[in-house]
Every structure is written in structure tokens, then in C-alpha cells.
Motif scaffolding. Sequence first.
Motif, PDB file in Angstrom:
ATOM      1  N   THR A   1     -14.718   7.197  18.451  1.00  0.00           N
ATOM      2  CA  THR A   1     -15.351   6.573  19.945  1.00  0.00           C
ATOM      3  C   THR A   1     -16.476   5.494  19.558  1.00  0.00           C
ATOM      4  N   HIS A   2     -16.853   5.026  21.093  1.00  0.00           N
ATOM      5  CA  HIS A   2     -17.491   4.348  21.168  1.00  0.00           C
ATOM      6  C   HIS A   2     -19.500   4.525  19.700  1.00  0.00           C
ATOM      7  N   SER A   3     -19.701   6.083  20.164  1.00  0.00           N
ATOM      8  CA  SER A   3     -20.418   6.153  19.599  1.00  0.00           C
ATOM      9  C   SER A   3     -20.730   6.645  18.334  1.00  0.00           C
ATOM     10  N   GLY A   4     -18.948   6.692  17.370  1.00  0.00           N
ATOM     11  CA  GLY A   4     -18.780   6.674  16.045  1.00  0.00           C
ATOM     12  C   GLY A   4     -18.745   7.940  15.594  1.00  0.00           C
ATOM     13  N   SER A   5     -18.171   8.518  16.943  1.00  0.00           N
ATOM     14  CA  SER A   5     -17.560   9.937  16.517  1.00  0.00           C
ATOM     15  C   SER A   5     -16.465  10.129  16.157  1.00  0.00           C
ATOM     16  N   VAL A   6     -15.762  10.903  15.282  1.00  0.00           N
ATOM     17  CA  VAL A   6     -14.918  11.450  14.079  1.00  0.00           C
ATOM     18  C   VAL A   6     -13.776  11.772  15.272  1.00  0.00           C
ATOM     19  N   THR A   7     -12.757  11.333  16.362  1.00  0.00           N
ATOM     20  CA  THR A   7     -12.260  12.887  16.441  1.00  0.00           C
ATOM     21  C   THR A   7     -11.020  12.781  15.627  1.00  0.00           C
ATOM     22  N   CYS A   8     -10.054  12.490  14.894  1.00  0.00           N
ATOM     23  CA  CYS A   8      -9.342  12.988  14.560  1.00  0.00           C
ATOM     24  C   CYS A   8      -8.743  11.633  13.908  1.00  0.00           C
ATOM     25  N   THR A   9      -8.405  12.645  12.612  1.00  0.00           N
ATOM     26  CA  THR A   9      -7.888  11.640  11.295  1.00  0.00           C
ATOM     27  C   THR A   9      -6.853  12.365  10.405  1.00  0.00           C
ATOM     28  N   ARG A  10      -6.204  11.419  10.152  1.00  0.00           N
ATOM     29  CA  ARG A  10      -4.657  11.362   9.705  1.00  0.00           C
ATOM     30  C   ARG A  10      -4.433  10.763   8.028  1.00  0.00           C
ATOM     31  N   LYS A  11      -3.647  10.759   7.467  1.00  0.00           N
ATOM     32  CA  LYS A  11      -2.882   9.936   6.580  1.00  0.00           C
ATOM     33  C   LYS A  11      -1.489  10.384   6.637  1.00  0.00           C
ATOM     34  N   VAL A  12      -1.297   9.153   6.742  1.00  0.00           N
ATOM     35  CA  VAL A  12       0.146   8.166   6.403  1.00  0.00           C
ATOM     36  C   VAL A  12       0.489   7.572   5.288  1.00  0.00           C
ATOM     37  N   GLY A  13       2.000   7.481   5.052  1.00  0.00           N
ATOM     38  CA  GLY A  13       2.604   7.432   3.737  1.00  0.00           C
ATOM     39  C   GLY A  13       2.498   8.402   2.345  1.00  0.00           C
ATOM     40  N   GLY A  14       3.285   8.221   1.404  1.00  0.00           N
ATOM     41  CA  GLY A  14       3.562   8.815   1.144  1.00  0.00           C
ATOM     42  C   GLY A  14       2.725   9.402  -0.106  1.00  0.00           C
ATOM     43  N   GLY A  15       2.086   8.122  -0.884  1.00  0.00           N
ATOM     44  CA  GLY A  15       1.314   8.495  -1.873  1.00  0.00           C
ATOM     45  C   GLY A  15      -0.114   8.714  -1.535  1.00  0.00           C
ATOM     46  N   SER A  16      -0.568   9.288  -3.061  1.00  0.00           N
ATOM     47  CA  SER A  16      -2.103  10.496  -2.891  1.00  0.00           C
ATOM     48  C   SER A  16      -3.135  10.063  -2.928  1.00  0.00           C
ATOM     49  N   LEU A  17      -4.060  10.392  -2.396  1.00  0.00           N
ATOM     50  CA  LEU A  17      -5.087   9.640  -2.038  1.00  0.00           C
ATOM     51  C   LEU A  17      -6.592  10.428  -3.038  1.00  0.00           C
TER      52      LEU A  17
ATOM     53  N   SER B   1       0.500  -1.419  -0.098  1.00  0.00           N
ATOM     54  CA  SER B   1      -0.077   0.382  -0.074  1.00  0.00           C
ATOM     55  C   SER B   1       0.688   1.444   0.332  1.00  0.00           C
ATOM     56  N   VAL B   2       0.422   2.498  -1.197  1.00  0.00           N
ATOM     57  CA  VAL B   2       1.357   3.279  -0.677  1.00  0.00           C
ATOM     58  C   VAL B   2       0.728   4.095   0.580  1.00  0.00           C
ATOM     59  N   ALA B   3      -0.412   4.456   0.812  1.00  0.00           N
ATOM     60  CA  ALA B   3      -1.347   5.479   1.712  1.00  0.00           C
ATOM     61  C   ALA B   3      -2.220   4.783   2.613  1.00  0.00           C
ATOM     62  N   SER B   4      -2.411   5.773   3.507  1.00  0.00           N
ATOM     63  CA  SER B   4      -3.471   5.009   4.257  1.00  0.00           C
ATOM     64  C   SER B   4      -3.086   6.144   5.213  1.00  0.00           C
ATOM     65  N   VAL B   5      -4.935   5.839   5.835  1.00  0.00           N
ATOM     66  CA  VAL B   5      -5.511   6.752   7.074  1.00  0.00           C
ATOM     67  C   VAL B   5      -5.782   6.536   8.260  1.00  0.00           C
ATOM     68  N   LEU B   6      -5.599   6.826   9.526  1.00  0.00           N
ATOM     69  CA  LEU B   6      -6.147   6.790  10.229  1.00  0.00           C
ATOM     70  C   LEU B   6      -7.330   7.464  10.859  1.00  0.00           C
ATOM     71  N   VAL B   7      -7.769   6.322  11.454  1.00  0.00           N
ATOM     72  CA  VAL B   7      -9.601   7.535  11.912  1.00  0.00           C
ATOM     73  C   VAL B   7      -9.542   6.741  13.791  1.00  0.00           C
ATOM     74  N   SER B   8      -9.433   8.157  14.578  1.00  0.00           N
ATOM     75  CA  SER B   8      -9.945   7.934  16.343  1.00  0.00           C
ATOM     76  C   SER B   8     -11.466   7.557  15.760  1.00  0.00           C
TER      77      SER B   8
END
Lengths: 294, 290
Positions: free
Chosen positions: B230-246, B221-228
Motif C-alpha cells: 500500500t501507499h504507506s509501505g505495508s505489505v498486504t499479500c505476498t506470493r511466490k510463483v515459479g518452479g524454482g526455490s528461493l 528466472s526460475v522464481a519470482s515473488v509477488l508483493v502487494s
Amino acid sequence: MAADMRLPTLRKTVALSESTSDRKNLVVPGDVITSDTGFMRGHGTYVDEDKLTASVAGEVQRVDKLICVRPLKTRFNGEVGDVVVGRITEVQQRRWKVETNSRLDSVLLLSSVNLPGGELRRRSAEDELTMREYLQEGDLISAEVQSVFSDGALSLHTRSLKYGKLGQGVLVQLSPSLIKRQKTHFHNLPCGASIILGNNGFVWLYPTPGGLDEEEAGGFYTSLEPVSVSDREVISRLRNCLLALAAHKVLLYDTSVLYCYESSLQHQVKNILKPEVMEEVVMLTQHKLLEQEG
Amino acid sequence: MATVQVSEAEKVYILHGIRDDLRADGRGCEDYRHMEIETDVVSNTDGSARVTLGHTAVLVGIKAEIGKPRPLVPNEGYLEFFVDCSANATPEFEGRGGEELGIELSNMLYKVFNKHCLDLRSLCISEGEHCWLLYVDVLLLQCDGNLYDAISVAVKAALFNTKIPRVHISADEDGGKEIELSDDPYDCMRVDVENVPCIVTLCKIGHRHVVDATLQEKACSVASVLVSVTHSGSVTCTRKVGGGSLDPESIFEMIEAGKRVGKSLHAPLMKLLQQEESLGKRRQKVGFLG
């Protein structure tokens, strides 16, 4: 979508009573092998207060007056004629360096591979320049040990049509002590996939090749056609079976792998690696193996 | 990061497998490997947890200390993260080899866990002067891909396990305050972990994305996305890692999938932690040699 979370359980090995009784020549570090001073000290042993003691866990081997302990958890110690699966790490002058789980990288000389275009082809300077076209860094190969250098490094050869570059499939890295030495290490399993059990503990699972066109290219042709889902499932199941057998330290050869495959059929592929399923499958396999031995 | 070499043909095999929703180990694209969680494994911490995910193994220890609150938020305590990459995990971490990865991981963890996930006010002892500071130490014992997810689960489990001693503030005659720690080891406060998120890493491989990628899959894989999440399904933080583009569209899809998967992580985790807690002393301790 499923996350299987659990508390860890104490590890227990599925051992049938027969295998436990047969432990006479197995030692752990510190075990006294003999207090007789007439023996010579070999690898894996030391003398402690005139007693020959094991320094590694493994199997005691006696050759006349020489006592050695062959460790069970070890890197691969190659012998001439061993079948290995390895990964190219470097392309050098007239040779490739191959990672084979030994202490030193093995070498594959350009003169010991079959190049496309017949066996009797002379190797020219041009071949040296195009070495990377045949095998590049990261490629997997199957090969045979041609000779062992004085420092223990292995020299490999692929001068047979059964050896050469490996195409699509799955590599499973296991302990070399778990591979049973056999007449042949290439098997076309009846369940629909093929397996190469490398003596070095690298096991290659791949779909059984159908056509003969691959052999004509001298082992350098790799098909990039998609593998069918049914083949994939068989390969994945075999992979998980191998890991299950290895986790419970069962010797690997075609029969044990096949029995494990058959025992696992009632479970989904992804569930095989769960500890309780693994235990059950390995238990069934061991029973089948015992029955077969009679 | 521990890297593995993968040949072109192996990559093609992995890629086609993911296209067919059947990965090399038999999992589908949104399946996790099975996870083993044990809490209270290190006796000289206030809370600890060990998580193994496939062959990835992490150990988290939490130590509570009294410190000064940050000037901008005088009524809140906070968490400090430190990630140690043991050279046992991979020889690449030897010497200073793991430092970069350690800093990257701890910065990410700081971002994810210091906002709206814990009731940080409850960590305050006296406004502007004293607060509880939770030192979260993460030790990577083995790397087999998907570090972020394993660490976040381990942090959540360790926070659940954390027991902070109760304190009593008494004022002496000339107006000074004195902090007194409770002598009773059972007189402690627990951290509310309900809103603590878990990180889900989604790796884009070919035209699809997978969760819980192994090292082999990660190499494809060239790129990945981190999503944090919570239990209710709300996203508190996102981040993209890796050199590739999405593609923006695929980022959206990945976040949606991350939400779905992340939400489903919490229920079994909490159930397990509560089950372990209810076993109390009857629990069979496994530790590292089991």
C-alpha cells in the motif's frame, strides 16, 4: 528506483517535409492505382469496377504491364543472398529449422554449414548425431539465404566465416521493411559495438570481437566471458536507438543508426524510450541524415 | 504465459547485466519501464482504465451491480474479478489457451483487493440484503512481461475512476424496502482508493532480483515473488510463483525491495490520476487508435 507514469499522448510521426512530398507510389487499401484496363493484376491488388485497386498498404511496383503492391507491414519475403538472423526452433534429420520471421520456418541443412575442422571435411553419420552440439533449440544464428523453395520457405547457409552461431548480445526484432538493403549488413560501429542488420528485421547487437580465436572454431565458439559495463552501455544505447528509429519509421542502416547514437548521447540510456526524448533524438537524426545527403 | 526462447549465451548476457545493475534496455534493477495510464476509456462501464507498460497493455473495466452480500459478512460489498486473455496478446491464448492464466490472475487479484484495501462497508446498501458488487473485468491486450504489476495499477486507476450511482432506500407501507437509484448522473459516490495496494513482481535472476522483468528476463528466472504494497509501505499479500526455490534470506531481501519500490509507485500514480481528473473535459482522449 523510479516509476515514470504519464498520460498517453497522440502519436505523431516525426516527418520532415521532404519525405511527405515523395509519396506518389504509396497506396493504402482501396486506393485506385489505375483505371486503365491495359494492366495486369499482381499481388496486393484487385479489380473493382474495372479499376485496379490496392488491397494492402504499401509501395506500387510496375514491371512492364504487371502491377503489384509490396506491403509495408509484412513478414519477411526472402531473396537469394539476403543476410538473416534467425533462431533455431527444431533439430531434425540432417537439418535445422530456423525461425526467421518468414511465413514458413527456414531450413538450414547440415551440408550447408561449416563444421569445425576445415571446409573440406566430409559429413559423417556421427555429425548427424551430434548436430545438437553445434546448434540447439533457441540458439541464434546469422546466415545467408541460399535458395527459396517453391512454397516460399527459405534454405539458408552459413558457409562463410562471417556467418554462424551468435554469442552474447541483444536481439532486436523490427519490421523487415525498415532494413535498408546494402552491400554489407555487418558493421563494426565506431562507437564500440557491432551490429548485424538482418534483412528479415532481426537485428543483432554484440560487442566487437577482439580476438581471432572465434573464427578458428568455424563459427561455433561462443565466449561466455562477462562483457564489460562500458560495452554493455553502448549496446543498450544502440538497442534503444533502434527501437526509437523503428517507432518513427526511419530506414535502418549503419549511418542512420550511428547518427541516432550520436544524437542520443546527451540522454541517459534508459530515458531514450520516453516518447518526448525519442522524438527529439529521431528529429536530430533525420536532420543529420538530410545534411549528409546534401 | 507468453514465452520467448532465449539462447544460453543471451541468458549469460542478461545475467551478467543484472549483476552489473545495467539491464539490456539500460534500466537498473529497480526501474520500471515507462507507464502510460488513461482512465475513462470505455463508456459503458462505471469506471475503466487502460495501462501500457512497455509493450504490455491491459484494459480494466468496472461495472457496479446490486447484489446480495456474502453470508459471512452481511454488511460489506465485494469485488469480483475476471481476467480475459485475448488471443490478440499472443496466439497461445487462442481457444481455451489463456484460461488457466486468466483464472490464476483473477484468483490472485481477488486475494489482493478484497481485504482491507477498500472500505467495503461503504458498498453496503442494506445489511444482509443488498450491496454493491463491483465486477472488475481485466482484458489483456498485449503481453510483454510483468502482467501483475500492470494489472494492479490499472485496477487501482479504474477504481479511482469508478462512479457508483447513489441510492435512496425508502420503506413502503407494509415494511418492504424499495431501492431508488438517483436520476442525476453526477450524483454518485466515489471509491476511496487510498489504501488500494499495487503489486510488485520481483524476479530472482542470478544472485539479484529485478522489478518489471521483460519476457526475455523472465525466461532467465526460475522464481519470482509477488508483493502487494500500500501507499504507506505495508505489505498486504505476498506470493511466490515459479518452479524454482528461493533462499529464505533472499525472500526477505526481495520483500524489502518490493516494499520500497511499491511505496514509490503510489505517489506518481495518484498525482497522475488527480491531474487527469482535474483536466476534466479538456483532456485529450487518446483511446486505442491514438
